[in-house]
Design a protein around this motif. Structure first.
Motif, PDB file in Angstrom:
ATOM      1  N   PRO A  36       0.816  -1.221   0.000  1.00 59.91           N
ATOM      2  CA  PRO A  36       0.000   0.000   0.000  1.00 59.91           C
ATOM      3  C   PRO A  36       0.850   1.273   0.000  1.00 59.91           C
ATOM      4  CG  PRO A  36      -0.663  -1.496   1.778  1.00 59.91           C
ATOM      5  CD  PRO A  36       0.623  -2.019   1.211  1.00 59.91           C
ATOM      6  N   PHE A  37       0.381   2.266  -0.723  1.00 59.63           N
ATOM      7  CA  PHE A  37       0.969   3.607  -0.755  1.00 59.63           C
ATOM      8  C   PHE A  37      -0.162   4.617  -0.669  1.00 59.63           C
ATOM      9  CE2 PHE A  37       4.252   1.142  -2.908  1.00 59.63           C
ATOM     10  CZ  PHE A  37       5.413   1.663  -2.356  1.00 59.63           C
ATOM     11  N   ASP A  38       0.141   5.770  -0.072  1.00 55.69           N
ATOM     12  CA  ASP A  38      -0.846   6.846   0.028  1.00 55.69           C
ATOM     13  C   ASP A  38      -0.809   7.715  -1.221  1.00 55.69           C
ATOM     14  OD1 ASP A  38      -2.055   6.293   2.413  1.00 55.69           O
ATOM     15  OD2 ASP A  38      -0.680   7.505   3.610  1.00 55.69           O
ATOM     16  N   MET A  39      -0.979   7.104  -2.369  1.00 52.28           N
ATOM     17  CA  MET A  39      -1.035   7.855  -3.625  1.00 52.28           C
ATOM     18  C   MET A  39      -1.682   6.979  -4.683  1.00 52.28           C
ATOM     19  SD  MET A  39       2.878   7.706  -5.075  1.00 52.28           S
ATOM     20  CE  MET A  39       3.754   7.591  -3.531  1.00 52.28           C
ATOM     21  N   THR A  41      -3.894   4.832  -6.884  1.00 50.75           N
ATOM     22  CA  THR A  41      -4.964   3.903  -6.518  1.00 50.75           C
ATOM     23  C   THR A  41      -4.532   2.960  -5.401  1.00 50.75           C
ATOM     24  OG1 THR A  41      -4.307   2.412  -8.291  1.00 50.75           O
ATOM     25  CG2 THR A  41      -6.030   4.031  -8.805  1.00 50.75           C
ATOM     26  N   GLY A  42      -3.381   3.267  -4.768  1.00 57.06           N
ATOM     27  CA  GLY A  42      -3.001   2.566  -3.548  1.00 57.06           C
ATOM     28  C   GLY A  42      -1.865   1.572  -3.630  1.00 57.06           C
ATOM     29  N   SER A  43      -1.488   1.121  -4.835  1.00 58.08           N
ATOM     30  CA  SER A  43      -0.357   0.207  -4.985  1.00 58.08           C
ATOM     31  C   SER A  43       0.069   0.191  -6.444  1.00 58.08           C
ATOM     32  CB  SER A  43      -0.729  -1.222  -4.545  1.00 58.08           C
ATOM     33  OG  SER A  43      -1.625  -1.816  -5.473  1.00 58.08           O
ATOM     34  N   GLN A 135       3.152   8.180 -10.713  1.00 57.83           N
ATOM     35  CA  GLN A 135       2.938   7.671  -9.358  1.00 57.83           C
ATOM     36  C   GLN A 135       3.667   6.345  -9.170  1.00 57.83           C
ATOM     37  OE1 GLN A 135      -1.327   7.588  -9.455  1.00 57.83           O
ATOM     38  NE2 GLN A 135      -1.518   9.636  -8.567  1.00 57.83           N
ATOM     39  N   GLN A 142      10.274   4.564  -3.681  1.00 57.10           N
ATOM     40  CA  GLN A 142      10.071   4.278  -2.257  1.00 57.10           C
ATOM     41  C   GLN A 142      10.357   2.817  -1.912  1.00 57.10           C
ATOM     42  OE1 GLN A 142       6.598   5.989  -0.323  1.00 57.10           O
ATOM     43  NE2 GLN A 142       6.400   7.459  -2.000  1.00 57.10           N
TER      44      GLN A 142
END
Length: 161
Positions: A36-39, A41-43, A135, A142
């Motif tokens: 999960p990522f906070d950007m 659609t999430g992954s 993204q 990351q």
């Protein structure tokens, strides 16, 4: 030789840039692909499927056919995503280039009717894909990817002959 027509450039670049991203994702574990990522659609997985899903859905609009089930309703392996890419892109390209760009398409969604031009749809889908690929590059960074895949139109022009 690279195409010079802007619509052909957009589609050829999009195809190339997505394959660059898929190649970079091959080094990831399934857990990293779905982390999960906070950007977006999430992954990474969700972004990759969302991009294909948008192309899939807009192909139905361009063809003025009923909407098929959304791709985002399933989970895919990276290999399955890659396998979906070319047929999805080919179908979109065929639909986007079948009519003049000023062709008007009306699409009902729920109780509302939307009006689009073919050129507007093509431009939207290609810039939408670029947005979500950016993204994905951030997500790869990351995850510790030291060498990010090439993705810009300029990079594509420099490596495509």
């Amino acid at each position: 030789m690279q195409p010079s027509n802007p619509s052909a450039v957009l589609i050829a670049h999009d195809r190339w840039a997505n394959h660059q991203l898929y190649t970079a994702c091959k080094a990831l574990t399934p857990e990293q692909l779905t982390q999960p990522f906070d950007m977006g659609t999430g992954s990474l997985h969700n972004n990759l499927v969302h991009n294909l899903g948008a192309m899939h859905g807009w192909t139905d609009v361009l063809n003025q056919t009923p909407s098929r089930p959304r791709l985002e309703e399933q989970t895919y392996t990276l290999d399955q995503i890659i396998e979906l890419h070319d047929p999805t892109t080919n179908a979109f390209e065929q639909a986007a280039l079948a009519n003049p760009f000023d062709t008007i398409i009306n699409r009902d969604r729920g109780d509302q009717t939307y009006t689009f031009t073919v050129g507007g749809i093509l431009t939207h889908v290609m810039t939408h894909s670029m947005h979500h690929r950016a993204q994905c590059l951030n997500m790869l960074r990351q995850l510790g990817c030291n060498t990010l895949p090439m993705s810009s139109v300029m990079e594509w022009m420099l490596v495509s002959k």
